[in-house]
Structure formats: structure tokens, C-alpha cells
Design a protein around this motif. Structure first.
Motif, short mmCIF file in Angstrom:
data_model
loop_
_atom_site.label_atom_id
_atom_site.label_comp_id
_atom_site.label_asym_id
_atom_site.label_seq_id
_atom_site.Cartn_x
_atom_site.Cartn_y
_atom_site.Cartn_z
N GLN A 181 -15.46 1.95 -11.65
CA GLN A 181 -16.52 3.69 -11.76
C GLN A 181 -17.77 2.51 -10.68
O GLN A 181 -18.65 2.32 -11.24
CB GLN A 181 -17.18 4.64 -12.70
N TYR A 182 -18.19 2.40 -9.72
CA TYR A 182 -19.12 2.10 -8.44
C TYR A 182 -19.96 3.16 -7.58
O TYR A 182 -19.09 3.91 -7.45
CB TYR A 182 -18.16 0.83 -7.80
N PHE A 183 -21.07 2.20 -8.14
CA PHE A 183 -22.14 3.19 -7.23
C PHE A 183 -22.78 2.23 -6.02
O PHE A 183 -21.90 1.14 -6.62
CB PHE A 183 -23.32 3.56 -8.61
N GLU A 191 -3.97 15.29 -8.54
CA GLU A 191 -3.91 14.41 -9.53
C GLU A 191 -5.12 13.28 -9.91
O GLU A 191 -5.40 12.97 -11.16
CB GLU A 191 -2.96 12.98 -9.27
N ALA A 192 -5.25 13.01 -8.26
CA ALA A 192 -6.99 11.98 -9.03
C ALA A 192 -8.29 12.63 -8.89
O ALA A 192 -8.66 12.34 -9.99
CB ALA A 192 -6.90 11.53 -7.02
N SER A 193 -8.11 14.10 -9.14
CA SER A 193 -9.82 14.43 -9.50
C SER A 193 -9.44 14.82 -11.22
O SER A 193 -10.35 14.60 -11.61
CB SER A 193 -9.45 16.12 -9.38
N GLU A 194 -7.30 14.91 -12.01
CA GLU A 194 -7.53 15.21 -13.42
C GLU A 194 -7.81 13.56 -13.90
O GLU A 194 -8.42 13.79 -14.70
CB GLU A 194 -6.31 15.28 -13.55
N MET A 195 -7.37 12.65 -13.43
CA MET A 195 -8.10 11.39 -13.45
C MET A 195 -9.02 10.94 -13.84
O MET A 195 -9.88 10.20 -14.93
CB MET A 195 -7.53 10.48 -12.35
N VAL A 196 -10.42 11.27 -12.60
CA VAL A 196 -11.18 11.34 -13.24
C VAL A 196 -12.30 11.97 -14.28
O VAL A 196 -12.88 11.75 -14.52
CB VAL A 196 -12.41 11.85 -10.87
N SER A 197 -11.65 13.48 -14.53
CA SER A 197 -12.31 14.06 -14.93
C SER A 197 -11.69 13.07 -16.62
O SER A 197 -12.26 13.32 -17.40
CB SER A 197 -11.51 15.68 -14.91
N ILE A 198 -10.68 12.80 -16.61
CA ILE A 198 -10.04 11.76 -18.05
C ILE A 198 -11.50 11.28 -17.81
O ILE A 198 -11.31 10.45 -19.46
CB ILE A 198 -8.74 11.38 -17.67
N LEU A 214 -9.25 6.44 -6.26
CA LEU A 214 -9.66 7.95 -6.77
C LEU A 214 -10.86 9.10 -6.13
O LEU A 214 -10.78 10.54 -5.80
CB LEU A 214 -10.11 8.35 -7.91
N SER A 215 -11.19 8.19 -5.34
CA SER A 215 -12.34 8.91 -4.44
C SER A 215 -12.35 7.99 -2.72
O SER A 215 -11.88 6.80 -2.75
CB SER A 215 -13.83 9.03 -4.84
N GLU A 216 -13.07 8.93 -1.77
CA GLU A 216 -13.17 7.55 -0.54
C GLU A 216 -13.89 7.11 -0.59
O GLU A 216 -15.29 6.92 -0.97
CB GLU A 216 -13.68 8.37 0.86
N GLN A 245 1.05 -0.75 0.16
CA GLN A 245 0.18 0.19 0.19
C GLN A 245 1.10 1.23 -0.20
O GLN A 245 1.88 1.28 0.67
CB GLN A 245 -1.19 -0.37 1.22
N PHE A 246 0.67 1.17 -1.15
CA PHE A 246 1.32 3.84 -0.72
C PHE A 246 0.72 4.15 -0.91
O PHE A 246 -0.89 5.09 -1.02
CB PHE A 246 1.56 3.65 -2.08
N ASP A 247 0.79 5.32 0.89
CA ASP A 247 -0.69 5.81 1.17
C ASP A 247 0.19 7.40 0.78
O ASP A 247 -1.35 8.43 0.30
CB ASP A 247 0.17 6.62 3.35
N SER A 248 1.02 7.87 -0.50
CA SER A 248 1.26 9.39 -0.68
C SER A 248 1.23 8.92 -2.10
O SER A 248 2.10 9.22 -2.39
CB SER A 248 1.78 9.58 -0.25
N PHE A 249 0.48 8.10 -3.09
CA PHE A 249 0.98 7.57 -4.36
C PHE A 249 0.64 8.72 -4.73
O PHE A 249 1.47 9.43 -6.64
CB PHE A 249 1.00 6.57 -5.26
#
Length: 158
Positions: free
Chosen positions: A123-125, A43-50, A156-158, A34-38
Motif C-alpha cells: 500500500q502506497y500513499f 476482483e480488485a475491490s475484493e483484494m483490497v478488502s482482503i 488495484l487502484s489507479e 502487461q495484461f490489460d484485463s487480468f
């Protein structure tokens, strides 16, 4: 199938040397680090947008068709082990500076070049599921890319 013989200790050492990523070993067999600061929030927000720009469709997996039997034709069929939407990284996605940075970060300790990369977004709901499964496809060891030997998950999200 799995990591090539002798690569496990080297991979673990390289990963643990990336102290700025805050690695911790969760399991040695199978290897789970596990990488807590990968990646950071931007970056996570940009990946979600992409991923959203690429467009999601119902998750499918490549498997033997019901009519074909063990030697039958491979078909894309609805996944039985996950109930999600999926999209893959396109050439435009791979050209993103953020994606390049993250892949470079991973390749630093994985020692696998971009030609061995398959970037997939899921993507999961609420109420959807992900079941334990193997990504091994019978016969994939004969393909140019070979079988998948590593999976790097980024939430990319909690």
C-alpha cells in the motif's frame, strides 16, 4: 537467477494465447508482459478488502544484519527500496474464492502451482516511493522454495 532455461518462449506463448486477458509484450529482456484485463473492478475491490482486513505494517525486507557481515544472520529490516506498508496473504486469504480465481488465472500460463506462490499486498500513499531492486537473496537457491524467478504485479487502484 531467473526463469529456467528454455521456459521464456513457452511462457510468452502461453501468455499471448490468453487473448481474453489482453496481453502485450512490453520487453523481452527482461520479459515484461502487461495484461490489460487480468482482473476486473470487483476482483480488485475484493483484494483490497482482503488486504485491509489482514492489516498493513511498515514494509521490511529480509537482509543480512549490519553486525553479521556477509555470512551473518538474516534479519527483517526496514526496506531501503520502498517506502510502503505491506501485508502477506494468510491461510484465510488463500481460501478466498477471488484469490483462488486470480491465482488459477495466473497459474494457467505460468505453469507454477500454488506451492510456489507468495501473495504480498503493498500500500502506497502520496510521496512514498518504490526503487528498482532485485528480490534475489544470496543462498536462496538452497532453500526448498528456491529463489523468486517471477513477479506478477497487479495494480488495484489507479
Amino acid at each position: 537467477m531467473g526463469l529456467p532455461a528454455g521456459s521464456h518462449p513457452a511462457l510468452t506463448r502461453r501468455a499471448m494465447e490468453a487473448a481474453e486477458l489482453q496481453p502485450s509484450i512490453l520487453s523481452e529482456d527482461p520479459l515484461v508482459i502487461q495484461f490489460d484485463s487480468f482482473l476486473n473492478e470487483a476482483e480488485a475491490s475484493e483484494m483490497v478488502s482482503i488486504a485491509q482486513a489482514a492489516g498493513f505494517t511498515e514494509s521490511e525486507v529480509l537482509q543480512r544484519g549490519l553486525q553479521g557481515g556477509a555470512g551473518g544472520k538474516m534479519d527483517w529490516l526496514k526496506s531501503a527500496h520502498r517506502d510502503s506498508q505491506t501485508t502477506f496473504c494468510t491461510p484465510k486469504c488463500y481460501a478466498s474464492p477471488t484469490i483462488g480465481t486470480l491465482l488459477g488465472r495466473a497459474q494457467r500460463f505460468l505453469h507454477m502451482g500454488p506451492e510456489h506462490t507468495e501473495l504480498q499486498f503493498l500500500q502506497y500513499f502520496g510521496g512514498q516511493y518504490y526503487r528498482t531492486h532485485s528480490d534475489y537473496l544470496s543462498g536462496s537457491e538452497k532453500l526448498l522454495g528456491g529463489p523468486r524467478v517471477l513477479t506478477l504485479l497487479m495494480y488495484l487502484s489507479e
